[in-house]
Design a protein around this motif. Structure first.
Motif, mmCIF file in Angstrom:
data_model
loop_
_atom_site.group_PDB
_atom_site.id
_atom_site.type_symbol
_atom_site.label_atom_id
_atom_site.label_comp_id
_atom_site.label_asym_id
_atom_site.label_seq_id
_atom_site.Cartn_x
_atom_site.Cartn_y
_atom_site.Cartn_z
ATOM 1 N N MET A 1 122.797 55.688 -33.874
ATOM 2 C CA MET A 1 122.033 55.034 -32.813
ATOM 3 C C MET A 1 120.861 55.913 -32.372
ATOM 4 O O MET A 1 119.719 55.466 -32.270
ATOM 5 C CB MET A 1 122.985 54.800 -31.647
ATOM 6 C CG MET A 1 122.342 54.367 -30.372
ATOM 7 S SD MET A 1 122.071 52.627 -30.416
ATOM 8 C CE MET A 1 121.148 52.434 -28.920
ATOM 9 N N ILE A 2 121.153 57.184 -32.148
ATOM 10 C CA ILE A 2 120.108 58.105 -31.705
ATOM 11 C C ILE A 2 119.050 58.266 -32.790
ATOM 12 O O ILE A 2 117.854 58.198 -32.532
ATOM 13 C CB ILE A 2 120.739 59.479 -31.378
ATOM 14 C CG1 ILE A 2 121.834 59.326 -30.328
ATOM 15 C CG2 ILE A 2 119.687 60.479 -30.966
ATOM 16 C CD1 ILE A 2 121.369 59.195 -28.940
ATOM 17 N N VAL B 1 116.169 49.809 -36.381
ATOM 18 C CA VAL B 1 116.944 49.401 -35.208
ATOM 19 C C VAL B 1 118.246 48.761 -35.651
ATOM 20 O O VAL B 1 119.299 48.964 -35.052
ATOM 21 C CB VAL B 1 116.133 48.430 -34.329
ATOM 22 C CG1 VAL B 1 116.991 47.861 -33.234
ATOM 23 C CG2 VAL B 1 114.956 49.137 -33.734
ATOM 24 N N PHE C 1 116.683 55.077 -33.393
ATOM 25 C CA PHE C 1 115.651 54.891 -32.382
ATOM 26 C C PHE C 1 114.633 56.026 -32.412
ATOM 27 O O PHE C 1 113.481 55.831 -32.071
ATOM 28 C CB PHE C 1 116.284 54.774 -30.994
ATOM 29 C CG PHE C 1 116.648 53.361 -30.663
ATOM 30 C CD1 PHE C 1 115.709 52.514 -30.129
ATOM 31 C CD2 PHE C 1 117.909 52.873 -30.923
ATOM 32 C CE1 PHE C 1 116.018 51.199 -29.843
ATOM 33 C CE2 PHE C 1 118.230 51.576 -30.650
ATOM 34 C CZ PHE C 1 117.290 50.735 -30.109
ATOM 35 N N ARG C 2 115.056 57.208 -32.827
ATOM 36 C CA ARG C 2 114.121 58.323 -32.903
ATOM 37 C C ARG C 2 113.021 58.026 -33.920
ATOM 38 O O ARG C 2 111.832 58.202 -33.650
ATOM 39 C CB ARG C 2 114.896 59.575 -33.310
ATOM 40 C CG ARG C 2 114.070 60.819 -33.394
ATOM 41 C CD ARG C 2 114.902 61.966 -33.920
ATOM 42 N NE ARG C 2 115.327 61.728 -35.300
ATOM 43 C CZ ARG C 2 116.170 62.510 -35.963
ATOM 44 N NH1 ARG C 2 116.719 63.550 -35.366
ATOM 45 N NH2 ARG C 2 116.505 62.255 -37.206
ATOM 46 N N THR D 1 121.862 50.006 -34.390
ATOM 47 C CA THR D 1 122.849 49.202 -33.675
ATOM 48 C C THR D 1 124.087 48.977 -34.527
ATOM 49 O O THR D 1 125.197 48.941 -34.010
ATOM 50 C CB THR D 1 122.249 47.857 -33.268
ATOM 51 O OG1 THR D 1 121.628 47.285 -34.415
ATOM 52 C CG2 THR D 1 121.234 48.023 -32.176
#
Lengths: 185, 454, 164
Positions: free
Chosen positions: B191-192, B176, B195-196, B180
């Motif tokens: 970012m994608i 994370v 989180f994936r 960020t």
């Protein structure tokens, strides 16, 4: 002009429905992440859950450009005035989702520091339960809001002077009047 | 004529005051230079120490400056780049930052007070919400303190389960952070991706603990539940995937000139400064100090697994990024060893004082039912005393100071949150930098406001 | 238990402590000198500083000669070079708790002392900016004191129309 002069098809409908449809399909949330729920809100916007499917991927950093405030997390007594100020800066029409139990009711933190429910500060449209609500729960809350927008009034100011009367099913909408803050006794 | 001008000025000033007063925190914010003492001024410009002693260096405090030459701007608490509800007040000279003051408390939850009203069993529910990116570490810190006071011996399996979950959580937390941090620098693809990959770990957490976050999994005396069937396969898949993806991030970020340009040499901090400010974790390690509690003061079974402590050299943003990226790889190593060497046995201490009887016994034995009921309503008693225990959370030393009065509730529960101390390095890192770098500085510290404010 | 550093002020009581090398109990006069002595002995990091309100505690174990007061400030020091931990517990007083600030020795205690001031009302002499840090500026009282209520609001379960 007669209809046979037209060379293409057309649909008829009410302007109100059109406005509602447009509003529903592009609700832009403001980034108002506070605590744990903010991470789940970000997860909802990321690849796996992909809020972009509902026209909501643009998290607006400026409240002026946002329609929806997702209060994601616990609201402290210190944060409450800030939250209210951000809400006041948002343009009409605007909606609020209270995400998680802390924002909805104070949750497990029933103490001096946390505002026991963000509905004391801003009017809330949808409450999402959970600690933290999973992205699915948030999406359910968003669908509920979509339904509310689809069936709601187009021209109505939030928090107006006259509180709406009780409807036939005995459900009285609560209109918050004052911000209740300060030292609890 | 002059009177009119004066009146207008006053009126404008009043209006400005009224507009800003609503969410102003008064003296907690950054004040003008003429009303700030020299010590405080020195702190706000980040004049921690130079040389051997820990003193304020007067050369760092520019007393010649006048208030009308500079501008104080406010950033936050509802700012998208402050990682939560951090509020920074910056004094600028053009684009350059002169003084910085973080204003915190916008997420103050009163958890230390609430912790005094909850029993020791319930306490883990409370602390897990502090650092919401690494809940397992919080529970671990708290439970270690309770167990130190109780003197409970843990079974081997509980220790290894805890260690594996803590490392998985460290991976999720750093992912994370990478996500960020990437977004703060404009890399929305990171970012994608971050989180994936995190979803993989959270899916395993949900399977094991029932919750994606705020797990309440580590309990005094062991863990809440045993690992689910087939956990080895799940964890192996997670390890394989994340290790592979880490190389992709490396390619995406480390090799990218824009990323390097924005990270390298920005906001350096020296080892002495970091230690004087109480900074721990990846920030301290990025300065070259090999201080990792997992290695230097081992807890759980960290002395039995093989891993490297990642150390940086310059203490700048890039080193902090590199330390965290490589810590993901080290965590994968530790988790793999946990899968290989997971011992059998019980997942919680068979100490009737802290552990409820097994579910099957409750159905047949009245005593077991009463015991279970008492344990969860009244809680267990902890001997009078006090203890401070520390573990290495993804952000640094997470300590828990517990004072017991012999009752079922902690008399005082204090959590030493790593972000709280790390945040004090902000003025030092900001000084002399550009406003645009302020975002990367906050991001590289990785503050979790939930544990800063508690 | 490790011995006190040679430069420590005389007459400081010491005791064993859990998960820590030694716990020292200086008087508030000797507090600053003791912490300085530890710092010069190689304790680079002041890891934690917090207040404790012992109002209503049935009795804590203190070494002989230490007069227990209501408020206590607990400082945890860490030595990176020698891998040791030391705890300093100083009795801060009853009515108007007051100890000296550690800001000159460890600048990192700035926020922690502000937190102890905010939540307990413990005053720190020589602190550069002793203002509230977690609570709003106009807050009354110090929430973590034992005579400050938790502030629990009674939960009301209201009747709401259900689906049935």
């Amino acid at each position: 002009m007669a209809l046979e002069d037209l060379h293409h098809n057309f649909l008829t409908g009410r302007l109100e429905d059109m406005v509602r449809w447009a509003r529903r399909a592009s609700v832009w949330p403001a980034t108002f992440g506070l605590a744990c729920c903010a991470i789940e809100m970000m997860a909802a916007g990321a690849a796996d859950y992909d809020l972009a499917r509902y026209g909501m991927e643009v998290f607006r950093n400026s409240p002026r450009q946002a329609d929806l405030m997702i209060v994601a997390g616990r609201v402290s007594q210190k944060m409450a005035p800030v939250l209210r100020q951000v809400y006041d800066q948002m343009m009409e029409p605007k909606w609020v989702i209270s995400m998680g139990v802390c924002a909805s009711s104070g949750g497990m933190f029933n103490n001096y520091a946390i505002v026991q429910g963000v509905d004391q500060v801003v009017p809330v449209d949808v409450y999402a339960p959970g600690c933290p609500p999973s992205p699915e729960t948030l999406m359910h809350a968003i669908f509920t809001l979509h339904e509310k927008i689809r069936t709601g009034e187009v021209l109505q100011r939030r928090g107006g002077a006259t509180p709406p009367a009780a409807s036939s099913d005995g459900w009285t909408p609560v209109v918050p009047v004052a911000v209740r803050l300060g030292t609890p006794t | 004529m002059s009177d009119v001008t004066h009146e207008t000025t006053v009126r404008v000033a009043e209006r400005v005051e009224r507009l800003t007063a609503e969410t102003s925190e008064g003296p907690q914010g950054l004040r003008e230079r003429r009303s700030t003492g020299p010590d405080e001024l020195g702190r706000e410009v980040g004049a921690v120490l130079r040389g051997t002693g820990i003193t304020l260096d007067p050369r760092d405090v520019d007393v010649e400056r006048h208030d009308d030459e500079t501008m104080i701007i406010n950033m936050g608490p509802a700012h998208p780049a402050t990682h939560g509800v951090l509020r920074l007040m910056l004094e600028l000279d053009g684009e350059y930052v002169l003084r910085t003051k973080p204003v915190i408390g916008y997420l103050h939850t009163g958890m230390e007070k609430t912790g005094e009203t909850l029993s020791y069993v319930q306490g883990a529910t409370n602390v897990t919400r502090m650092d919401y990116l690494s809940p397992i570490s919080n529970e671990l810190g708290y439970c270690t303190a309770v167990e130190t006071l109780l003197g409970v011996e843990l079974p081997e399996r509980a220790i290894w389960i805890r260690m594996m979950m803590a490392e998985l959580n460290r991976m999720a937390s750093h992912l994370v952070w990478m996500a960020t941090n990437g977004m703060d620098l404009g890399s929305t693809s990171m970012m994608i991706y971050g989180f994936r990959e995190r979803e993989l770990i959270l899916a395993f957490f949900e399977k094991t603990t029932g919750l994606r976050m705020n797990n309440n999994y580590v309990r005094p005396g062991g863990v809440a539940a045993d690992l689910p069937d087939g956990w080895e396969d799940d964890v192996t898949v997670i390890c394989d995937t994340i290790l592979e993806r880490t190389d992709e991030y490396d390619e995406l970020l480390t090799g990218q000139p824009i990323f390097r340009g924005r990270m390298e040499g920005v906001a350096p901090i020296s080892a002495e400064e970091a230690m004087a400010l109480g900074v721990t974790g990846p920030i301290l390690r990025s300065t070259g100090v090999a201080w990792d509690l997992r290695r230097t003061m081992p807890y759980l079974a960290y002395d039995q697994v093989d891993f490297d402590v990642i150390v940086g050299t310059y203490g700048d943003n890039f080193d902090r990024f590199a330390v965290r990226l490589n810590e993901i790889r080290e965590s994968v190593r530790i988790v793999r060893q946990c899968v290989e060497r997971m011992p059998g046995g019980d997942y919680r201490a068979q100490d009737a004082k802290v552990t409820p009887p097994p579910r099957a016994r409750i159905d047949e034995s009245m005593e077991a039912l009463i015991h279970h009921f008492k344990l969860f309503t009244e809680g267990f008693q902890v001997p009078v005393g006090e203890a401070y225990t520390a573990i290495e959370s993804p952000r640094g030393e997470l300590g828990c100071y517990l004072v017991s009065d012999g009752g079922p509730h902690p008399f005082r529960m204090h959590v030493r949150a790593p972000s709280f101390a790390n945040l004090q390095a902000v003025p030092l890192m900001m000084r002399g930098g550009m406003v645009s770098d302020a975002i990367t500085v906050i991001s590289s510290i990785d503050p979790i406001l939930g544990e800063v404010d508690r | 238990m490790i011995p006190l550093p040679p430069t420590a002020p005389p007459g400081v009581a010491c005791a064993d402590a859990l998960a820590c090398d030694v716990a020292c109990f200086p008087t508030s006069g000797a507090y600053l000198d003791l912490v300085r002595a530890w710092r010069d002995d190689g304790f680079e990091i002041c890891v934690d500083l917090c207040g404790v309100d012992y109002l209503g505690h049935p009795g804590r174990v203190l070494p002989e000669g230490v007069v227990a007061t209501r408020f206590e400030v607990v400082v945890n020091l860490l030595s990176v070079s020698s891998r040791r931990r030391v705890r300093v517990r100083v009795q801060a007083g009853d009515r108007e708790p007051r100890v000296h600030s550690l800001f000159d020795l460890y600048p990192g205690t700035e926020a922690m002392e502000r937190e102890a001031f905010d939540l307990f009302g413990i005053l720190f002499d020589g602190h550069p900016d002793l203002t509230r840090i977690l609570m709003p500026e106009d807050w009354e009282g110090h929430p973590l004191r034992k005579d400050y209520a938790v502030g629990r609001v009674p939960v009301q379960f209201k009747e709401a129309p259900g689906p049935r």
